[in-house]
Design a protein around this motif. Structure first.
Motif, PDB file in Angstrom:
ATOM      1  N   ASN A   1       0.817  -1.213   0.000  1.00 11.78           N
ATOM      2  CA  ASN A   1       0.000   0.000   0.000  1.00 11.78           C
ATOM      3  C   ASN A   1       0.851   1.262   0.000  1.00 11.78           C
ATOM      4  OD1 ASN A   1      -2.402  -1.883   1.547  1.00 11.78           O
ATOM      5  ND2 ASN A   1      -3.002  -0.484  -0.087  1.00 11.78           N
ATOM      6  N   CYS A   2       1.876   1.248  -0.844  1.00 10.78           N
ATOM      7  CA  CYS A   2       2.664   2.455  -1.052  1.00 10.78           C
ATOM      8  C   CYS A   2       2.007   3.298  -2.143  1.00 10.78           C
ATOM      9  CB  CYS A   2       4.101   2.083  -1.424  1.00 10.78           C
ATOM     10  SG  CYS A   2       5.011   1.354  -0.031  1.00 10.78           S
ATOM     11  N   SER A   3       2.503   4.499  -2.370  1.00 11.41           N
ATOM     12  CA  SER A   3       1.896   5.395  -3.339  1.00 11.41           C
ATOM     13  C   SER A   3       2.975   6.233  -4.009  1.00 11.41           C
ATOM     14  CB  SER A   3       0.851   6.293  -2.661  1.00 11.41           C
ATOM     15  OG  SER A   3       1.424   7.006  -1.583  1.00 11.41           O
ATOM     16  N   GLY A   4       2.540   7.136  -4.890  1.00  7.56           N
ATOM     17  CA  GLY A   4       3.513   7.908  -5.649  1.00  7.56           C
ATOM     18  C   GLY A   4       4.222   7.017  -6.645  1.00  7.56           C
ATOM     19  N   GLU A   5       5.542   7.090  -6.696  1.00  5.96           N
ATOM     20  CA  GLU A   5       6.353   6.285  -7.608  1.00  5.96           C
ATOM     21  C   GLU A   5       7.227   5.305  -6.832  1.00  5.96           C
ATOM     22  OE1 GLU A   5       7.610   8.632 -11.576  1.00  5.96           O
ATOM     23  OE2 GLU A   5       8.464   9.479  -9.744  1.00  5.96           O
ATOM     24  N   VAL A   6       7.301   4.085  -7.322  1.00  7.36           N
ATOM     25  CA  VAL A   6       8.322   3.136  -6.886  1.00  7.36           C
ATOM     26  C   VAL A   6       9.210   2.867  -8.092  1.00  7.36           C
ATOM     27  CG1 VAL A   6       8.794   0.761  -6.168  1.00  7.36           C
ATOM     28  CG2 VAL A   6       6.995   2.072  -5.033  1.00  7.36           C
ATOM     29  N   ILE A   7      10.499   3.169  -7.953  1.00  3.26           N
ATOM     30  CA  ILE A   7      11.467   2.985  -9.030  1.00  3.26           C
ATOM     31  C   ILE A   7      12.545   2.018  -8.545  1.00  3.26           C
ATOM     32  CG2 ILE A   7      13.179   4.092 -10.503  1.00  3.26           C
ATOM     33  CD1 ILE A   7      11.535   6.692 -10.220  1.00  3.26           C
ATOM     34  N   ILE A   8      12.728   0.929  -9.289  1.00  7.00           N
ATOM     35  CA  ILE A   8      13.749  -0.074  -8.973  1.00  7.00           C
ATOM     36  C   ILE A   8      14.662  -0.154 -10.192  1.00  7.00           C
ATOM     37  CG2 ILE A   8      14.163  -2.460  -8.268  1.00  7.00           C
ATOM     38  CD1 ILE A   8      11.255  -2.554  -7.290  1.00  7.00           C
ATOM     39  N   LYS A   9      15.876   0.341 -10.073  1.00  8.65           N
ATOM     40  CA  LYS A   9      16.742   0.436 -11.254  1.00  8.65           C
ATOM     41  C   LYS A   9      18.149  -0.070 -10.946  1.00  8.65           C
ATOM     42  CE  LYS A   9      18.449   4.417 -12.453  1.00  8.65           C
ATOM     43  NZ  LYS A   9      18.698   5.818 -12.865  1.00  8.65           N
ATOM     44  N   ASP A  10      18.676  -0.820 -11.901  1.00  8.69           N
ATOM     45  CA  ASP A  10      20.063  -1.301 -11.848  1.00  8.69           C
ATOM     46  C   ASP A  10      20.369  -2.045 -10.552  1.00  8.69           C
ATOM     47  OD1 ASP A  10      20.484  -0.114 -14.342  1.00  8.69           O
ATOM     48  OD2 ASP A  10      21.091   1.793 -13.446  1.00  8.69           O
ATOM     49  N   CYS A  11      19.431  -2.887 -10.125  1.00 12.45           N
ATOM     50  CA  CYS A  11      19.595  -3.672  -8.901  1.00 12.45           C
ATOM     51  C   CYS A  11      19.889  -5.132  -9.242  1.00 12.45           C
ATOM     52  CB  CYS A  11      18.320  -3.596  -8.055  1.00 12.45           C
ATOM     53  SG  CYS A  11      17.869  -1.926  -7.517  1.00 12.45           S
ATOM     54  N   ARG A  12      20.507  -5.854  -8.296  1.00 10.52           N
ATOM     55  CA  ARG A  12      20.743  -7.288  -8.421  1.00 10.52           C
ATOM     56  C   ARG A  12      20.119  -7.974  -7.216  1.00 10.52           C
ATOM     57  NH1 ARG A  12      26.153  -8.790  -8.069  1.00 10.52           N
ATOM     58  NH2 ARG A  12      25.807 -10.616  -9.385  1.00 10.52           N
ATOM     59  N   PHE A  13      19.175  -8.873  -7.491  1.00 10.38           N
ATOM     60  CA  PHE A  13      18.489  -9.609  -6.437  1.00 10.38           C
ATOM     61  C   PHE A  13      18.713 -11.096  -6.678  1.00 10.38           C
ATOM     62  CE2 PHE A  13      15.439  -5.857  -6.999  1.00 10.38           C
ATOM     63  CZ  PHE A  13      16.064  -5.107  -6.009  1.00 10.38           C
ATOM     64  N   LEU A  14      19.670 -11.672  -5.939  1.00  6.08           N
ATOM     65  CA  LEU A  14      20.103 -13.038  -6.190  1.00  6.08           C
ATOM     66  C   LEU A  14      20.078 -13.858  -4.901  1.00  6.08           C
ATOM     67  CD1 LEU A  14      23.233 -12.282  -8.433  1.00  6.08           C
ATOM     68  CD2 LEU A  14      20.855 -12.548  -9.149  1.00  6.08           C
ATOM     69  N   ASN A  15      19.713 -15.139  -5.041  1.00  5.95           N
ATOM     70  CA  ASN A  15      19.853 -16.134  -3.967  1.00  5.95           C
ATOM     71  C   ASN A  15      19.035 -15.807  -2.724  1.00  5.95           C
ATOM     72  OD1 ASN A  15      22.521 -16.354  -5.664  1.00  5.95           O
ATOM     73  ND2 ASN A  15      22.304 -18.296  -4.579  1.00  5.95           N
ATOM     74  N   MET A  16      17.882 -15.167  -2.905  1.00  8.78           N
ATOM     75  CA  MET A  16      16.971 -14.974  -1.770  1.00  8.78           C
ATOM     76  C   MET A  16      16.151 -16.241  -1.579  1.00  8.78           C
ATOM     77  SD  MET A  16      17.055 -12.486  -4.221  1.00  8.78           S
ATOM     78  CE  MET A  16      15.442 -12.558  -4.969  1.00  8.78           C
ATOM     79  N   LEU A  17      15.492 -16.333  -0.419  1.00  4.10           N
ATOM     80  CA  LEU A  17      14.577 -17.448  -0.199  1.00  4.10           C
ATOM     81  C   LEU A  17      13.126 -17.021  -0.432  1.00  4.10           C
ATOM     82  CD1 LEU A  17      15.323 -20.376   0.417  1.00  4.10           C
ATOM     83  CD2 LEU A  17      14.366 -20.045   2.687  1.00  4.10           C
TER      84      LEU A  17
END
Length: 564
Positions: free
Chosen positions: A299-315
């Motif tokens: 329930n966030c608002s406005g803008e969510v920007i996810i850029k140039d990220c690395r998401f590896l080996n999470m569970l």
């Protein structure tokens, strides 16, 4: 004001930097516009002088007992690590941003001195037994009749776990393409959870230091030489938490480990993650980064920007962007409803503000019954909310839910890489404009999942404007199923839930065609994509005849990918 942590080293207690940080943060709050420079190098943090707070964090267990960086009511604050390695000792929350504006975190890494998971080498296995070897210097275990206990005497914590999620990894840190995900469950009687279909009733024993035996009906055979992994901390103590805050920037920050999520935000506005990474620490020998999602937005608002990220080996997932359905329990008067939370990890949040536009939704058809405007909302306690509307209510049936579609963000995901994690890439549930482009996916399950559920997880809502383009789906969904899934949990009817999804000019590299599957969708376009068949990748069942399977779909334009 400019503050340098090195100027306050006289406040360190041994190697514990916490007292110095706490003192400087008080000065930063008194002087909006401040910057705190951490000075690089290794910094250690312990719980003795931590702030003691309690928060309800959605999709987590209640969290935040001890926080090292409590950013409460801050304005225009920057914390620059200058390359610092932040190491946290024990049950700690590194960063909590609460009711703050214009906060920037940058240039540091986050790790824990003792990880909150257990990994061991599989020595031998059958359908009824698994023999494991682990490092007794790293892990202290006790085996009981209905639980396994994980202990850190140095840090003073103990976890007694009756149920543990299992994932099998290769030595290279890739989840197995063929070993199922399941829970080892140690008591003799089920707890009644809807997840019990994943339970394996197991009994543990420790025949010698560094050896663990598990016996029961696994239903398959683990692979000797691979890594057996458990997490045991619950969803507590994410690395960075944002609550009711706005204008947050996290840049050049790497989380090597966290007991729960990497970054979680709720009821917050305008968030940018720029080069924010959750990855295994090089040279650590670990196969896991964070114990849950890399990122999560509720329930966030406005803008969510996810850029140039690395998401590896999470569970868990790379990212989950959604709202929360609350269950209608009772009509108190012609304009007022008593609401309850559907899932125990969602309690304690007042999701509504005066003026918010919300939908009353039939939980079986997932269709809106009425659009309402909130006049007031108050939590009776963490489990119940009383919400009053501007106008009289329509007929309300048992099971209906309420969705706050006002507090949902536009979303941009670009230039990111995600994979080698247990389930999915991104779960998208916002009706605001969404652009997903120039990313690389190699997740265990769906790379992109458009869902929605008003009966179990209670995560809302539908998407209405999604553009997916120029992405590289390389070995996505390598345990099977579709790379892109559109699967809302509609119990009755054929009306569309998700709308206006365009999937264009992407590349798929798979063993067989498994591009797209879904239902209850309208205005779906799939065109201009390419497919490379790669026999070296894990073999799974193809989807439909040509890699696409749709039902209850209206106004669709499908063009099969060009085979390269």
């Amino acid at each position: 004001m400019i503050y340098h942590l090195n100027d306050y080293r006289y406040l360190f207690h041994g190697d514990d930097a916490t007292p110095a940080v706490r003192e400087i943060l008080l000065l930063c709050k008194e002087n909006p516009g401040s910057t705190l420079y951490l000075g690089g190098g290794r910094l250690d943090f312990y719980g003795e002088y931590a702030s003691e707070l309690r928060y309800h964090i959605s999709n987590n267990d209640r969290s935040g007992e001890k926080t090292i960086f409590p950013l409460l009511g801050m304005k225009d604050l920057t914390i620059d690590g200058e390359g610092a390695e932040l190491v946290f000792h024990g049950k700690l929350v590194p960063f909590l941003i609460d009711k703050s504006e214009n906060v920037t975190l940058k240039n540091f890494t986050v790790d824990y001195s003792h990880v909150f998971f257990f990994q061991a080498e599989i020595l031998a296995a059958s359908e009824n037994a698994v023999s494991l070897a682990y490092d007794p210097a790293e892990y202290t275990l006790e085996a009981g009749s209905d639980s396994i206990s994980f202990i850190s005497k140095e840090e003073g914590w103990r976890y007694d776990a009756p149920k543990l999620l299992v994932c099998e990894f290769s030595k290279e840190g890739v989840p197995s393409a063929y070993a199922p995900q399941y829970f080892t469950y140690f008591p003799d009687k089920s707890d009644g959870s809807f997840l019990e279909v994943m339970y394996r009733y197991i009994k543990p024993s420790i025949p010698a230091p560094g050896r663990l035996e598990l016996r029961g009906n696994f239903g398959f055979t683990h692979t000797p030489g691979n890594i057996f992994l458990w997490t045991f901390s619950g969803r507590e103590r994410s690395a960075i938490i944002a609550n009711e805050s706005k204008n947050i920037l996290v840049r050049d920050v790497t989380v090597y480990h966290a007991p729960a999520m990497g970054f979680v935000a709720q009821l917050s506005e305008n968030i940018t993650l720029d080069c924010f990474h959750t990855v295994v620490k090089p040279g650590s020998g670990r196969v896991l980064s964070v114990n849950a999602d890399a990122t999560h937005f509720v329930n966030c608002s406005g803008e969510v920007i996810i850029k140039d990220c690395r998401f590896l080996n999470m569970l868990d997932d790379a990212g989950n962007i959604h709202g929360t359905y609350m269950r209608v329990l009772e009509k108190l008067d012609e304009k007022t409803l008593l609401l309850g939370f559907g899932h125990p990890q969602q309690v304690g949040l007042n999701l509504y503000r005066p003026g918010d536009k919300v939908n009353l939704v039939d939980n079986m058809t997932m269709q809106p019954v009425a659009e309402l405007e909130v006049a007031s909302s108050v939590l009776w306690n963490p489990r119940y909310a009383r919400v009053t509307f501007r106008d009289p209510l329509p007929e309300v049936k048992k099971g209906y839910v309420l969705e706050n579609f006002t507090r949902m963000p536009s979303l941009t995901i670009t230039g990111c890489e995600t994979g080698n994690n247990r389930p999915r890439g991104f779960l998208i549930s916002t009706r605001k404009k969404t652009v997903i482009e120039n990313n690389t996916f190699y997740n265990m399950c769906h790379a992109l999942h458009f869902t929605g559920d008003a009966n179990d997880w209670f995560e809302s809502g539908p998407v209405e404007d999604v553009l997916i383009r120029h992405n590289n789906f390389h070995n996505s969904a390598f345990t099977g199923g579709a790379v892109i899934a559109i699967t809302p949990s509609v119990k009755e009817g054929h009306a569309p839930f998700h709308k206006n999804i365009r999937i264009e000019n992407n590349s798929f590299r798979l063993h067989e065609p498994r591009f797209l599957a879904g239902h209850h969708v309208r205005d779906l376009v799939f065109r201009g994509n390419t497919y490379t068949e790669d026999p070296s990748l894990p073999a799974q069942e193809k989807i439909g005849e040509e890699g696409i399977s749709l039902s209850d779909a209206e106004s669709i334009e499908i063009e099969l990918p060009e085979k390269l």
